[in-house]
Motif scaffolding. Structure first.
Motif, short mmCIF file in Angstrom:
data_model
loop_
_atom_site.label_atom_id
_atom_site.label_comp_id
_atom_site.label_asym_id
_atom_site.label_seq_id
_atom_site.Cartn_x
_atom_site.Cartn_y
_atom_site.Cartn_z
N GLU A 86 -7.40 8.54 -6.59
CA GLU A 86 -6.41 8.21 -5.21
C GLU A 86 -5.68 9.44 -5.18
O GLU A 86 -5.00 9.74 -5.99
CB GLU A 86 -5.69 7.02 -5.90
N PRO A 87 -5.49 9.74 -3.86
CA PRO A 87 -4.67 10.85 -3.55
C PRO A 87 -3.29 10.55 -4.15
O PRO A 87 -2.67 9.55 -4.45
CB PRO A 87 -4.48 11.11 -2.18
N ARG A 145 -0.79 10.05 -14.33
CA ARG A 145 -1.45 8.62 -14.19
C ARG A 145 -2.34 8.49 -15.43
O ARG A 145 -2.81 7.13 -15.49
CB ARG A 145 -2.24 8.46 -12.89
N THR A 146 -2.77 9.49 -16.02
CA THR A 146 -3.89 9.19 -17.20
C THR A 146 -3.06 8.92 -18.46
O THR A 146 -3.46 7.94 -19.30
CB THR A 146 -4.56 10.45 -17.46
N MET A 157 0.95 -1.34 -0.12
CA MET A 157 -0.09 0.04 0.08
C MET A 157 0.83 1.29 -0.10
O MET A 157 1.88 1.49 0.86
CB MET A 157 -1.07 0.00 1.35
N PRO A 158 0.76 2.21 -1.01
CA PRO A 158 1.60 3.34 -1.13
C PRO A 158 1.35 4.08 0.03
O PRO A 158 0.12 4.32 0.59
CB PRO A 158 1.13 3.83 -2.42
N LYS A 159 2.40 5.03 0.26
CA LYS A 159 1.94 6.23 1.59
C LYS A 159 1.32 7.52 0.95
O LYS A 159 2.18 7.82 -0.16
CB LYS A 159 3.48 6.45 1.98
N ALA A 163 -14.15 11.02 -12.10
CA ALA A 163 -13.62 10.78 -10.75
C ALA A 163 -13.52 12.22 -10.23
O ALA A 163 -13.30 13.24 -10.73
CB ALA A 163 -12.39 10.27 -10.73
N THR A 164 -13.55 12.38 -8.87
CA THR A 164 -13.40 13.62 -8.32
C THR A 164 -11.97 13.60 -7.43
O THR A 164 -11.53 12.63 -6.95
CB THR A 164 -14.51 13.78 -6.92
N LEU A 165 -11.27 14.55 -7.54
CA LEU A 165 -10.08 14.64 -6.90
C LEU A 165 -10.14 14.80 -5.37
O LEU A 165 -11.20 15.40 -4.84
CB LEU A 165 -9.13 15.79 -7.42
N PRO A 166 -9.01 14.39 -4.66
CA PRO A 166 -9.24 14.54 -3.01
C PRO A 166 -9.75 16.06 -2.61
O PRO A 166 -9.25 17.02 -3.25
CB PRO A 166 -7.86 14.45 -2.81
#
Lengths: 268, 337
Positions: free
Chosen positions: A241-242, A20-21, A1-3, A213-216
């Motif tokens: 994902e943040p 990431r896209t 799991m990434p930090k 998707a909604t950003l953090p």
């Protein structure tokens, strides 16, 4: 799991989302500014095989000499695999060598049409714009002729309008069936819109912008509120994902340490 | 239909009558501008944004003063901004009538304040195109064709006010965009290396420099270094612009400063903002900083050497130090004066 990072700016988030896209081993024709930062981040993380193309001529360089200040600067040319000029670069897009065009813009409409030319009335007020913007550069060529387009921009209501003053870079035009094909374009049009608040795509039927998707820190409501037209909201919108600690470190320490493109503070 | 610069037939006729001999073309920059750049000319500005722009040539044009110019380029930065600044300060001495362009700004350094000032006050005529369009228009000119087909940006509002035409392709019956050739009166080009006959060897991206030169009636070349002709022709396919396309060659080290000349010097990240800030202040109503900039760096000096002498040495050393050198060393002998 990434930090996950707990300290990041909207501008850093947009770069992570852009990165990431991008898909590994694809040819990405890069506009100036945030697209260059996002491509560099993708190359350093999941996409070492991404082939950047710069309109001034460089194809497939190593972006390891520091962030380019311009798509025509020396740093775009280091260990390039092919290097001529603008004509040769744009000919690649027409021929079909470029999978994605990655561009920014000042204003966008629901069909992914972008304005980077002027604010004011057009064509009547062409010679007296309210605000003159820099002009197309190569963005309109990328929007037409790269196979797909990824758009990256700041998310503010005034930048997202039902009707924009000037179409510089065509998206799906008026959204009517086969509008791009009928206009003579070869590329398939906008794929994603990445902003400081959300990731969006386009409805297959209507070609209108839809939320993916909604950003953090954002919700469906807050994204809609910051958008000057009605978004299509499907049932499967998910929270993005943040950014990870590593992604933020790469942006700040390796990619843009002087904050040229990833400024610490932005409006909105 | 109208042509700016030369029409295709005029351009052909002009070249038919031109002296294409291989002769020593070194003259002073002052003389070159006096001889080839006239009021009312269409100038093809080479380089790309702030890289390898013909800054030395543009400064000399501004010192001499030229009016009613048309500027043709794909993406320009400081070269066009300097000409805009000269017009803003005194339009009886320097003025731009029209721009045929894709982009005027400075990418990471910011937008062009004086493009905003001049257009928002209706002081210049604009014809917007895309980068590919302007590049292809020069290419058509260089190919000796009156037009060139192109696939972008069909669907864009640019087509409502520029001279592009959309027609059905006679072979596929699909819509295709046709662009008129561009034949400027004078191409302004800066390269890293040239010989005394005008052969040019460009390092890094070619941008649209070869096409602009070969489309234009005249070409003025400044180079960072003059090199021996034998070294130039040792690699014939590295000659980017052939000598008979060039009218004047002037060795001007730092002739693209404060911009980037690939392999020699990087963008000056202090000086470009210094100039741009003065432009931005002008746009907001404060004239003095721009006047001071021009008085200090352009009107107050005779040439590029004196301009560079005003820049702190460590600033020049820095832009050289951070620029990765990728020259063909084996082909590089600096020509003695």
């Amino acid at each position: 799991m990434p930090k996950y990072s707990e300290d990041f700016t909207p501008q850093e988030m947009i770069v992570v989302a852009g990165s990431r896209t991008l898909i590994d081993n694809k040819v990405v024709f890069a506009g100036t500014g945030l697209p260059m930062v996002a491509i560099t981040l993708a190359q350093l993380t999941h996409g070492p095989g991404i082939v950047p193309v710069f309109e001034a001529g460089a194809v497939g360089p190593e972006l390891s000499r520091g962030l380019p200040l311009s798509v025509g600067g020396s740093r775009t040319t280091y260990k390039a695999n092919y290097l001529l000029g603008l004509n040769s670069a744009f000919e690649l897009t027409q021929r079909g060598f470029c999978d994605f065009g990655f561009i920014g813009g000042a204003e966008i409409d629901p069909y992914g049409n972008l304005n980077s030319t002027m604010l004011g009335s057009y064509p009547d007020g062409y010679n007296k714009p309210k605000v003159r913007l820099p002009g197309s550069g190569g963005a309109s060529d990328m929007a037409c002729s790269c196979e797909r387009t990824i758009i990256i921009m700041v998310h503010e209501p005034r930048r997202f309008s039902e009707k924009i003053d000037y179409i510089t870079s065509p998206g799906y035009l008026d959204g009517s069936p086969n509008a791009r094909w009928r206009a003579g374009m070869v590329g398939q049009g906008p794929y994603r819109v990445i902003t400081t608040k959300a990731i969006m795509g386009f409805d297959d039927e209507t070609k209108r912008m839809k939320l993916i998707a909604t950003l953090p820190g954002e919700t469906v409501e807050s994204v809609q509120e910051a958008t000057g037209f009605e978004l299509i909201i499907p049932d499967d919108v998910y929270p993005f994902e943040p950014p990870t600690v590593e992604e933020i470190r790469l942006i700040r320490e390796v990619i843009d340490p002087l904050g040229y493109f990833v400024k610490k503070k932005i409006k909105g | 239909m109208y042509w700016t610069g030369l029409s295709p037939d005029e351009a052909r006729q002009f070249l038919a009558n031109k002296d294409k001999s291989k002769r020593d073309k070194r003259i002073s920059l002052k003389e070159a501008v006096q001889k080839y750049v006239k009021d009312g000319d269409n100038l093809g500005i080479a380089g790309f944004v702030d890289a390898r722009q013909p800054i030395a040539i543009v400064h000399e044009i501004i010192r001499q003063g030229r009016k009613d110019l048309t500027l043709s380029y794909q993406s320009a930065g400081i070269a066009a901004e300097y000409l805009c600044g000269a017009m803003c300060l005194d339009d009886n001495k320097n003025s731009i009538k029209r721009m045929e362009l894709a982009y005027l700004a400075h990418e990471a350094f910011g937008i062009s304040p004086l493009l905003r000032y001049l257009t928002e006050n209706s002081l210049i005529e604009m014809e917007d195109w895309s980068n590919y369009n302007m590049s292809a228009r020069f290419k058509a000119g260089a190919m000796g064709l009156p037009f060139i087909p192109c696939r972008s940006p069909m669907g864009s509002d640019m087509l409502q006010t520029n001279r592009a035409i959309i027609q059905d392709c006679p072979f596929t019956n699909r819509p295709i965009m046709l662009l008129p050739a561009s034949h400027p009166n004078v191409a302004l080009v800066h390269v890293q290396e040239a010989d005394i006959y005008g052969n040019c060897r460009i390092q890094g991206p070619l941008f649209t420099c070869p096409e602009i030169s070969m489309a234009s009636a005249h070409t003025i070349v400044t180079c960072d270094r003059l090199i021996e002709h034998d070294d130039m022709v040792r690699f014939p396919n590295r000659v980017s612009i052939p000598y008979f396309s060039v009218d004047a060659v002037i060795e001007v080290p730092y002739g693209a400063y404060p911009g980037n000349s690939n392999g020699l010097y990087y963008y000056d990240e202090k000086h470009i903002p210094e100039f741009r800030d003065a432009c931005e202040k002008f746009r907001k109503g404060e004239r003095a900083p721009l006047q001071e900039y021009f008085d200090n760096y352009i009107f107050g000096v005779e040439n590029t050497t004196e301009f560079i002498n005003k820049i702190p040495l460590n600033q020049i050393q820095h832009v050289e130090k951070i620029e990765p050198g990728i020259r063909l060393e084996s082909a590089h002998t600096v020509l003695g004066s």
